[in-house]
Motif scaffolding. Structure first.
Motif, PDB file in Angstrom:
ATOM      1  N   LEU A   5      34.795  34.061  34.016  1.00  0.00           N
ATOM      2  CA  LEU A   5      35.149  35.480  33.903  1.00  0.00           C
ATOM      3  C   LEU A   5      34.831  36.129  35.241  1.00  0.00           C
ATOM      4  CD1 LEU A   5      36.217  37.548  31.843  1.00  0.00           C
ATOM      5  CD2 LEU A   5      33.838  38.021  31.210  1.00  0.00           C
ATOM      6  N   ASP A   6      35.846  36.694  35.893  1.00  0.00           N
ATOM      7  CA  ASP A   6      35.720  37.056  37.304  1.00  0.00           C
ATOM      8  C   ASP A   6      35.695  38.562  37.544  1.00  0.00           C
ATOM      9  OD1 ASP A   6      35.497  36.056  39.968  1.00  0.00           O
ATOM     10  OD2 ASP A   6      37.579  36.605  40.338  1.00  0.00           O
ATOM     11  N   HIS A   7      34.960  38.966  38.582  1.00  0.00           N
ATOM     12  CA  HIS A   7      34.892  40.363  39.039  1.00  0.00           C
ATOM     13  C   HIS A   7      34.631  41.320  37.883  1.00  0.00           C
ATOM     14  CE1 HIS A   7      35.485  40.458  43.332  1.00  0.00           C
ATOM     15  NE2 HIS A   7      36.436  39.548  43.242  1.00  0.00           N
ATOM     16  N   VAL A   8      33.558  41.067  37.154  1.00  0.00           N
ATOM     17  CA  VAL A   8      33.220  41.896  36.001  1.00  0.00           C
ATOM     18  C   VAL A   8      32.272  43.010  36.436  1.00  0.00           C
ATOM     19  CG1 VAL A   8      32.246  41.922  33.693  1.00  0.00           C
ATOM     20  CG2 VAL A   8      33.455  39.889  34.501  1.00  0.00           C
ATOM     21  N   GLU A   9      32.719  44.228  36.277  1.00  0.00           N
ATOM     22  CA  GLU A   9      31.883  45.381  36.561  1.00  0.00           C
ATOM     23  C   GLU A   9      31.309  45.982  35.282  1.00  0.00           C
ATOM     24  OE1 GLU A   9      33.871  48.185  39.079  1.00  0.00           O
ATOM     25  OE2 GLU A   9      34.644  46.639  40.425  1.00  0.00           O
ATOM     26  N   SER A  10      31.930  45.681  34.162  1.00  0.00           N
ATOM     27  CA  SER A  10      31.503  46.222  32.867  1.00  0.00           C
ATOM     28  C   SER A  10      30.431  45.337  32.237  1.00  0.00           C
ATOM     29  CB  SER A  10      32.710  46.312  31.926  1.00  0.00           C
ATOM     30  OG  SER A  10      32.310  46.442  30.581  1.00  0.00           O
ATOM     31  N   ASP A  11      29.291  45.914  31.928  1.00  0.00           N
ATOM     32  CA  ASP A  11      28.244  45.156  31.242  1.00  0.00           C
ATOM     33  C   ASP A  11      28.728  44.677  29.876  1.00  0.00           C
ATOM     34  OD1 ASP A  11      26.116  45.234  33.129  1.00  0.00           O
ATOM     35  OD2 ASP A  11      25.713  47.318  32.595  1.00  0.00           O
ATOM     36  N   GLU A  12      29.497  45.504  29.207  1.00  0.00           N
ATOM     37  CA  GLU A  12      29.999  45.138  27.878  1.00  0.00           C
ATOM     38  C   GLU A  12      30.888  43.903  27.959  1.00  0.00           C
ATOM     39  OE1 GLU A  12      32.671  47.024  24.205  1.00  0.00           O
ATOM     40  OE2 GLU A  12      32.298  48.199  26.017  1.00  0.00           O
ATOM     41  N   SER A  34      40.065  37.698  35.282  1.00  0.00           N
ATOM     42  CA  SER A  34      39.371  38.837  35.870  1.00  0.00           C
ATOM     43  C   SER A  34      39.326  40.022  34.912  1.00  0.00           C
ATOM     44  CB  SER A  34      40.070  39.269  37.161  1.00  0.00           C
ATOM     45  OG  SER A  34      41.319  39.879  36.856  1.00  0.00           O
ATOM     46  N   GLU A  35      38.472  40.968  35.239  1.00  0.00           N
ATOM     47  CA  GLU A  35      38.420  42.196  34.452  1.00  0.00           C
ATOM     48  C   GLU A  35      39.771  42.907  34.501  1.00  0.00           C
ATOM     49  OE1 GLU A  35      35.905  46.341  34.589  1.00  0.00           O
ATOM     50  OE2 GLU A  35      34.774  44.460  34.515  1.00  0.00           O
ATOM     51  N   ASN A  36      40.448  42.848  35.650  1.00  0.00           N
ATOM     52  CA  ASN A  36      41.790  43.428  35.751  1.00  0.00           C
ATOM     53  C   ASN A  36      42.760  42.756  34.779  1.00  0.00           C
ATOM     54  OD1 ASN A  36      41.323  45.410  37.636  1.00  0.00           O
ATOM     55  ND2 ASN A  36      41.889  44.157  39.394  1.00  0.00           N
TER      56      ASN A  36
END
Length: 304
Positions: free
Chosen positions: A82-89, A49-51
C-alpha cells in the motif's frame, strides 16, 4: 505466490539486485505486472496507492482483493504494498486486506512532526506484521506537494530511520514522480552515501523518468526497491488508443484491454530486466514508451 514484501526486498538486497514495484490501478494492471514478472523470472511488488484507492471510491477492499488473488496465483513471488499513504485510517486497513507492506507518507510535515507521525504508524504496522516504508527528503512532482531539487541528507536520514524504526527509506536523489521525459540524472554519490548512512534498504520513487543506465547504477550503488507507474500507464493507454483508432466499430472492451494488458506486461518485463542488472542485448531490455523511448506524454494523474 503471495510473498511478504520484506522478504522479497531482503532477498534482492542480499543478491545485489533491484526489485521492481509497479502501481496497480485496475485488475488489468495487476494481471499485466504479474505476467511481465513471470516472463522475466523475477519477483515483483504490486503497489496500490492512496490515489488509486480514491479512484475506487475510497474503498480499498475490492481492488486489494483483486490484486491479492492475482498474486496468489502467480508463478513468481509477488508482494502486495500500500503506497504513499497519508491517511492513518487507510494505513491501518493494510494488514487486514492482505498487504505485507505499506509506505506511510508524512513528508508534507516538518522533520519533527514527520518523525512522530511515522514512528507511531511504524509501531502500529509492525504490531500487525507490516514491513513499513517511509520518506524523508521530498521526492519532486507529487501533486506539487514536493519541491523539485530537494535532496535527502545522509545524517538526517540516519537519525530519521533510528527514530522511526522504519524498514525502508524512500530518498530524494534526483528522480521525480510523473516525469514526461526519461532525462532524470541521479546523484549516484549521494545514493552511496545514503546506503552507507542507513541500515535499511533504499527506495527510489519516480523511476519512470530515469534512463536505464541511471537505474542500473542506482541499484549497484545501493537502491533496492524501484517504483514505476507512469511507464505502464503510457503503454496501456497507447495500446488502447491505437486499437480503438484502427476500428471505429469496436465496442468490446476485451479486445482493446487485451492488447493494452499485453503491452503493459512487456513494459514490466523490460523494466525488471534492467533492475535485475541483466546485460542488454539478446532480448527485450530497457524501459520504452510507445515509439519514442525517451519521451512520454504528460500523465493525467500522479504516478511513480
Amino acid at each position: 505466490m503471495l510473498t511478504p514484501t520484506g522478504e522479497i526486498v531482503a532477498d534482492a538486497r542480499r543478491r545485489g539486485v533491484g526489485v521492481g514495484a509497479f502501481n496497480v490501478i485496475t485488475v488489468e494492471h495487476a494481471e499485466a505486472i504479474v505476467t511481465g514478472a513471470e516472463a522475466a523470472g523475477c519477483a515483483v511488488v504490486l503497489q496500490i496507492s492512496e490515489n488509486a484507492v480514491r479512484f475506487h471510491h475510497g474503498r480499498l477492499g475490492p481492488i486489494a482483493a483483486a490484486a491479492r488473488s492475482v498474486a496468489q496465483l502467480a508463478g513468481v513471488p509477488v508482494g502486495l504494498h500500500l503506497d504513499h499513504v497519508e491517511s492513518d485510517e487507510l494505513f491501518d486497513q493494510a494488514a487486514g486486506n492482505g498487504f505485507g507492506s505499506a509506505m506511510y507518507d508524512a513528508s508534507r510535515l516538518g522533520f519533527a512532526d514527520n518523525v512522530a507521525a511515522t514512528a507511531a504508524a511504524a509501531a502500529r504496522g509492525h504490531a500487525c506484521g507490516l514491513w513499513v516504508e517511509s520518506e524523508l527528503g521530498e521526492v519532486g512532482g507529487k501533486d506539487g506537494a514536493h519541491a523539485p531539487g530537494v535532496r535527502t541528507d545522509p545524517g538526517e536520514a540516519a537519525a530519521y530511520v533510528a527514530a522511526t524504526g522504519v524498514d525502508a527509506l524512500a530518498v530524494a536523489v534526483g528522480s521525480s514522480h510523473a516525469m514526461t521525459e526519461r532525462v532524470a540524472r541521479l546523484d549516484q554519490v549521494l545514493i552511496r552515501d545514503l546506503r552507507d548512512a542507513v541500515a535499511v534498504p533504499l527506495v527510489l520513487h519516480g523511476s519512470s523518468g530515469v534512463p536505464d543506465d541511471e537505474l542500473r547504477a542506482a541499484v549497484r550503488n545501493g537502491v533496492v526497491k524501484i517504483n514505476i507507474g507512469t511507464a505502464l500507464n503510457v503503454a496501456f493507454t497507447e495500446a488502447i488508443r491505437a486499437t480503438v483508432s484502427a476500428d471505429a466499430a469496436l465496442v468490446d472492451p476485451r479486445k482493446y484491454l487485451r492488447v493494452a494488458r499485453r503491452d503493459m506486461a512487456e513494459a514490466v518485463t523490460r523494466a525488471l530486466r534492467v533492475v535485475a542488472l541483466e546485460q542488454p542485448g539478446g532480448g527485450v531490455t530497457g524501459l520504452t514508451y510507445g515509439t519514442t523511448p525517451e519521451k512520454i506524454p504528460a500523465p493525467t494523474d500522479s504516478a511513480a
